[in-house]
Write a protein that holds these residues in place. Structure first.
Motif, PDB file in Angstrom:
ATOM      1  N   GLY A  56       0.825  -1.029  -0.055  1.00  0.00           N
ATOM      2  CA  GLY A  56      -0.079  -0.112  -0.221  1.00  0.00           C
ATOM      3  C   GLY A  56       0.831   0.922  -0.061  1.00  0.00           C
ATOM      4  O   GLY A  56       1.846   1.404  -0.807  1.00  0.00           O
ATOM      5  N   PHE A  57       0.506   2.165   0.792  1.00  0.00           N
ATOM      6  CA  PHE A  57       1.190   3.539   0.889  1.00  0.00           C
ATOM      7  C   PHE A  57       1.560   4.055   2.184  1.00  0.00           C
ATOM      8  O   PHE A  57       2.162   4.921   2.370  1.00  0.00           O
ATOM      9  N   LEU A  58       1.251   2.986   3.207  1.00  0.00           N
ATOM     10  CA  LEU A  58       1.664   3.534   4.802  1.00  0.00           C
ATOM     11  C   LEU A  58       3.108   3.672   4.963  1.00  0.00           C
ATOM     12  O   LEU A  58       3.947   2.850   4.434  1.00  0.00           O
ATOM     13  N   GLN A  59       3.248   4.796   5.690  1.00  0.00           N
ATOM     14  CA  GLN A  59       4.830   5.282   5.851  1.00  0.00           C
ATOM     15  C   GLN A  59       5.073   5.455   7.374  1.00  0.00           C
ATOM     16  O   GLN A  59       4.163   6.032   8.088  1.00  0.00           O
ATOM     17  N   ASP A  60       6.031   5.023   7.783  1.00  0.00           N
ATOM     18  CA  ASP A  60       6.528   5.569   9.300  1.00  0.00           C
ATOM     19  C   ASP A  60       7.556   6.869   9.236  1.00  0.00           C
ATOM     20  O   ASP A  60       8.118   6.786   8.250  1.00  0.00           O
ATOM     21  N   VAL A  61       6.916   7.620   9.804  1.00  0.00           N
ATOM     22  CA  VAL A  61       7.566   9.142   9.712  1.00  0.00           C
ATOM     23  C   VAL A  61       8.411   9.209  11.335  1.00  0.00           C
ATOM     24  O   VAL A  61       7.582   9.190  12.196  1.00  0.00           O
ATOM     25  N   ASN A  62       9.375   9.323  11.180  1.00  0.00           N
ATOM     26  CA  ASN A  62      10.619   9.449  12.295  1.00  0.00           C
ATOM     27  C   ASN A  62      10.930  10.990  12.536  1.00  0.00           C
ATOM     28  O   ASN A  62      11.832  11.190  11.467  1.00  0.00           O
ATOM     29  N   ALA A  63      10.742  11.819  13.493  1.00  0.00           N
ATOM     30  CA  ALA A  63      11.185  12.952  13.322  1.00  0.00           C
ATOM     31  C   ALA A  63      12.332  13.099  14.556  1.00  0.00           C
ATOM     32  O   ALA A  63      11.798  13.149  15.628  1.00  0.00           O
ATOM     33  N   GLY A  64      13.505  12.844  14.293  1.00  0.00           N
ATOM     34  CA  GLY A  64      14.426  12.533  15.285  1.00  0.00           C
ATOM     35  C   GLY A  64      14.179  11.189  16.071  1.00  0.00           C
ATOM     36  O   GLY A  64      13.525  10.468  15.635  1.00  0.00           O
ATOM     37  N   PRO A  65      14.872  11.101  17.197  1.00  0.00           N
ATOM     38  CA  PRO A  65      14.431   9.793  17.843  1.00  0.00           C
ATOM     39  C   PRO A  65      13.481   9.757  18.664  1.00  0.00           C
ATOM     40  O   PRO A  65      13.105   8.805  19.249  1.00  0.00           O
ATOM     41  N   ALA A  66      12.834  10.835  18.701  1.00  0.00           N
ATOM     42  CA  ALA A  66      11.615  11.009  19.689  1.00  0.00           C
ATOM     43  C   ALA A  66      10.269  11.115  19.285  1.00  0.00           C
ATOM     44  O   ALA A  66       9.313  10.640  20.142  1.00  0.00           O
ATOM     45  N   HIS A  67      10.009  11.446  18.202  1.00  0.00           N
ATOM     46  CA  HIS A  67       8.675  11.701  17.472  1.00  0.00           C
ATOM     47  C   HIS A  67       8.241  10.533  16.323  1.00  0.00           C
ATOM     48  O   HIS A  67       9.201  10.544  15.309  1.00  0.00           O
ATOM     49  N   HIS A  68       7.357  10.098  16.278  1.00  0.00           N
ATOM     50  CA  HIS A  68       6.836   8.998  15.294  1.00  0.00           C
ATOM     51  C   HIS A  68       5.312   9.145  14.886  1.00  0.00           C
ATOM     52  O   HIS A  68       4.486   9.736  16.104  1.00  0.00           O
ATOM     53  N   ALA A  69       5.094   9.244  13.626  1.00  0.00           N
ATOM     54  CA  ALA A  69       3.749   9.455  13.095  1.00  0.00           C
ATOM     55  C   ALA A  69       3.729   8.378  12.004  1.00  0.00           C
ATOM     56  O   ALA A  69       4.449   8.056  11.488  1.00  0.00           O
ATOM     57  N   LEU A  70       2.421   8.473  11.626  1.00  0.00           N
ATOM     58  CA  LEU A  70       2.058   7.647  10.386  1.00  0.00           C
ATOM     59  C   LEU A  70       1.558   8.593   9.243  1.00  0.00           C
ATOM     60  O   LEU A  70       0.831   9.435   9.461  1.00  0.00           O
ATOM     61  N   ALA A  71       2.042   8.178   7.978  1.00  0.00           N
ATOM     62  CA  ALA A  71       1.690   8.897   6.711  1.00  0.00           C
ATOM     63  C   ALA A  71       0.962   7.878   5.816  1.00  0.00           C
ATOM     64  O   ALA A  71       1.441   6.742   5.756  1.00  0.00           O
ATOM     65  N   ASP A  72      -0.171   8.336   5.069  1.00  0.00           N
ATOM     66  CA  ASP A  72      -0.779   7.250   4.510  1.00  0.00           C
ATOM     67  C   ASP A  72      -1.632   8.056   3.255  1.00  0.00           C
ATOM     68  O   ASP A  72      -1.477   9.191   3.136  1.00  0.00           O
ATOM     69  N   PRO A 132      -5.712   8.311   1.446  1.00  0.00           N
ATOM     70  CA  PRO A 132      -7.195   8.044   1.681  1.00  0.00           C
ATOM     71  C   PRO A 132      -7.461   6.535   0.882  1.00  0.00           C
ATOM     72  O   PRO A 132      -6.797   6.399  -0.013  1.00  0.00           O
ATOM     73  N   LEU A 133      -8.588   5.813   1.548  1.00  0.00           N
ATOM     74  CA  LEU A 133      -9.037   4.647   0.732  1.00  0.00           C
ATOM     75  C   LEU A 133      -9.134   4.982  -0.624  1.00  0.00           C
ATOM     76  O   LEU A 133      -9.124   4.100  -1.523  1.00  0.00           O
ATOM     77  N   ALA A 134      -9.796   5.932  -0.929  1.00  0.00           N
ATOM     78  CA  ALA A 134     -10.158   6.350  -2.417  1.00  0.00           C
ATOM     79  C   ALA A 134      -9.181   6.496  -3.320  1.00  0.00           C
ATOM     80  O   ALA A 134      -9.056   6.201  -4.555  1.00  0.00           O
ATOM     81  N   TYR A 135      -7.750   6.506  -2.888  1.00  0.00           N
ATOM     82  CA  TYR A 135      -6.532   6.599  -3.655  1.00  0.00           C
ATOM     83  C   TYR A 135      -5.553   5.500  -3.402  1.00  0.00           C
ATOM     84  O   TYR A 135      -4.331   5.298  -3.640  1.00  0.00           O
ATOM     85  N   GLY A 136      -6.223   4.142  -2.841  1.00  0.00           N
ATOM     86  CA  GLY A 136      -5.594   2.988  -2.764  1.00  0.00           C
ATOM     87  C   GLY A 136      -4.893   2.691  -1.417  1.00  0.00           C
ATOM     88  O   GLY A 136      -4.243   1.955  -1.189  1.00  0.00           O
ATOM     89  N   GLY A 137      -5.075   3.762  -0.488  1.00  0.00           N
ATOM     90  CA  GLY A 137      -4.261   3.612   0.770  1.00  0.00           C
ATOM     91  C   GLY A 137      -5.157   3.013   1.862  1.00  0.00           C
ATOM     92  O   GLY A 137      -6.278   2.693   1.538  1.00  0.00           O
ATOM     93  N   THR A 138      -4.715   3.022   3.026  1.00  0.00           N
ATOM     94  CA  THR A 138      -5.409   2.320   3.983  1.00  0.00           C
ATOM     95  C   THR A 138      -5.771   3.664   5.076  1.00  0.00           C
ATOM     96  O   THR A 138      -6.668   3.208   6.171  1.00  0.00           O
ATOM     97  N   ASN A 139      -5.742   4.802   5.073  1.00  0.00           N
ATOM     98  CA  ASN A 139      -6.107   5.813   5.698  1.00  0.00           C
ATOM     99  C   ASN A 139      -5.770   5.530   7.048  1.00  0.00           C
ATOM    100  O   ASN A 139      -6.337   6.191   8.209  1.00  0.00           O
ATOM    101  N   LEU A 140      -4.527   5.256   7.432  1.00  0.00           N
ATOM    102  CA  LEU A 140      -4.257   5.191   8.830  1.00  0.00           C
ATOM    103  C   LEU A 140      -3.239   6.289   9.166  1.00  0.00           C
ATOM    104  O   LEU A 140      -3.023   6.476  10.465  1.00  0.00           O
ATOM    105  N   GLY A 141      -3.123   7.216   8.460  1.00  0.00           N
ATOM    106  CA  GLY A 141      -2.383   8.431   8.849  1.00  0.00           C
ATOM    107  C   GLY A 141      -2.808   9.558   7.938  1.00  0.00           C
ATOM    108  O   GLY A 141      -3.490   9.289   7.147  1.00  0.00           O
ATOM    109  N   MET A 142      -2.201  11.032   8.005  1.00  0.00           N
ATOM    110  CA  MET A 142      -2.585  11.797   7.292  1.00  0.00           C
ATOM    111  C   MET A 142      -1.767  11.673   5.939  1.00  0.00           C
ATOM    112  O   MET A 142      -0.693  11.148   5.791  1.00  0.00           O
TER     113      MET A 142
END
Length: 406
Positions: A276-292, A294-304
């Motif tokens: 799919g398109f899900l991505q792990d986003v790490n800003a330095g060693p302390a911050h983690h987020a998900l990027a993805d 939307p479902l309409a574009y083939g993603g899983t909508n688990l992140g912005m």
């Protein structure tokens, strides 16, 4: 919600049909669902509960007991004990996939079965019953008129829920001999008892007996106005919501640790799902987020989406810049929120030259507090001085190079 159609061998090696409802992201825990007497894995309550738990990251296996639904085998040869054995067989299947269940959910006689099966499934941390009888023999009231024939002939044909079933004497004898109290007293797992006060199939006094026999931690929630099958959508949704919220107290639903953090000052984006398109986003060693996407574009909508992150950067920087200025001036600014939308517009629509489309960000700033009109106007002016705003207004230079392979 991805769903796998699977089969596995039941207590007598008959092929049992099942559905494995999986989260769209990582599997944080696994649940095993047991349906009600002569029902199937596909009843609405089971589907809705499975869907809600899957959204929380919990995989749910729901299957048809031997001889029911799409499962093979002879229902007439089954018993309460064989249902328990089918649950243990389902657990073995999950173990083989490294999905050992930590949650059991049982509806009606399936609720009695999960209470009995718990002792044979060591990975279980929590158990949920829905409209379950305290005494498994309670189920025989559904075909009480046929009991003399069953005793006399060893079996009888009965109609339950508009469908024909053959009930054998071994089933009647088995439920009569099965006692739940010892299993409940030694459950060694958190217990949630859910029951409808108006249940005219299994009276709510059964729930009281189960609850009193159990040791803490235990919880009791009534399903007001629900029927025994929890057939109304709103009742099933309520049950699913309660189970989802309650479960989080007893299962470790912490998302898996992100990949090793990026060094300070580096934003590292790494692919989390190659399909799919899900991505792990790490800003330095302390911050983690998900990027993805939307479902309409083939993603899983688990992140912005990437543009969502870009809009968030503009909004956050705007709010911070306004706050710093108002704080320095000592102005009565109580709260700020910034709504940002992104679109592609023709250049001429944005008042610039050229015929290509450009990125357009619309920013609506909300300022709360006893601010004078000139103060509000000045804060609006300050918003345009936020660093991200200036970056987006200028043409940025992006240097790209290929990393050396280790």
């Amino acid at each position: 919600m991805p769903t796998e159609r699977i089969t596995f061998a039941g207590h007598d090696q008959s092929e049992l049909a099942a559905r494995l409802d999986l989260p769209e992201g990582p599997v944080l825990a696994t649940a095993l669902f047991a349906h009600c007497f002569t029902c199937s894995k596909d009843i609405p309550a089971a589907r809705r509960i499975a869907g809600r738990l899957a959204a929380m990251g919990i995989a749910v296996l729901r299957f048809d007991f031997t001889g029911l639904g799409h499962s093979k085998g002879e229902f007439a040869n089954t018993s309460f004990t064989s249902n328990v054995d089918d649950l243990v067989a389902a657990c073995r299947y999950l173990d083989g996939r490294d999905l050992a269940p930590s949650l059991l959910i049982g509806h009606s006689l399936g609720g009695a079965a999960v209470l009995k099966a718990r002792a044979q499934i060591p990975s279980i941390k929590a158990v949920v019953t829905l409209g379950a009888p305290f005494d498994p023999s309670h189920v025989t009231h559904n075909f009480a008129d046929a009991l003399p024939e069953i005793t006399r002939n060893g079996a009888a044909d009965v109609t339950l829920g508009g469908r024909p079933f053959r009930i054998g004497k071994s089933f009647v004898d088995d439920v009569a001999q099965s006692k739940l109290a010892p299993a409940i007293e030694t459950l060694d797992a958190a217990l949630l008892v859910m029951h409808a006060p108006l249940d005219d199939t299994v009276g709510i006094d059964n729930a009281g007996d189960i609850f009193r026999a159990a040791k803490h931690p235990k919880s009791f929630v009534t399903l007001d106005r629900a029927d025994h099958l929890i057939s109304r959508a709103e009742d099933a949704e309520y049950a699913a919501d309660v189970i989802a919220a309650w479960t989080s107290r007893y299962l470790d639903l912490t998302p898996p640790a992100p990949p090793p953090g990026a060094p300070e000052g580096i934003v590292r984006v790494s692919e989390a799902d190659p399909n799919g398109f899900l991505q792990d986003v790490n800003a330095g060693p302390a911050h983690h987020a998900l990027a993805d996407e939307p479902l309409a574009y083939g993603g899983t909508n688990l992140g912005m989406s990437p543009y969502g992150f870009l809009a968030a950067g503009l909004g956050a920087c705007t709010s911070m810049t306004i706050r710093m200025y108002a704080r320095r001036k000592g102005w009565p600014l109580d709260h700020i929120w910034v709504d940002v939308t992104h679109d592609k517009v023709h250049a001429q629509d944005a008042g610039t030259t050229g015929g290509d489309k450009i990125d357009s960000f619309k920013r609506v700033i909300h300022l709360c507090g006893e601010l004078a009109p000139d103060q509000r106007a000045k804060l609006l002016e300050i918003a345009d001085k936020c660093p991200v705003h200036r970056t987006l207004e200028r043409t940025s230079h992006i240097q790209t190079e290929l990393a050396d392979m280790a």
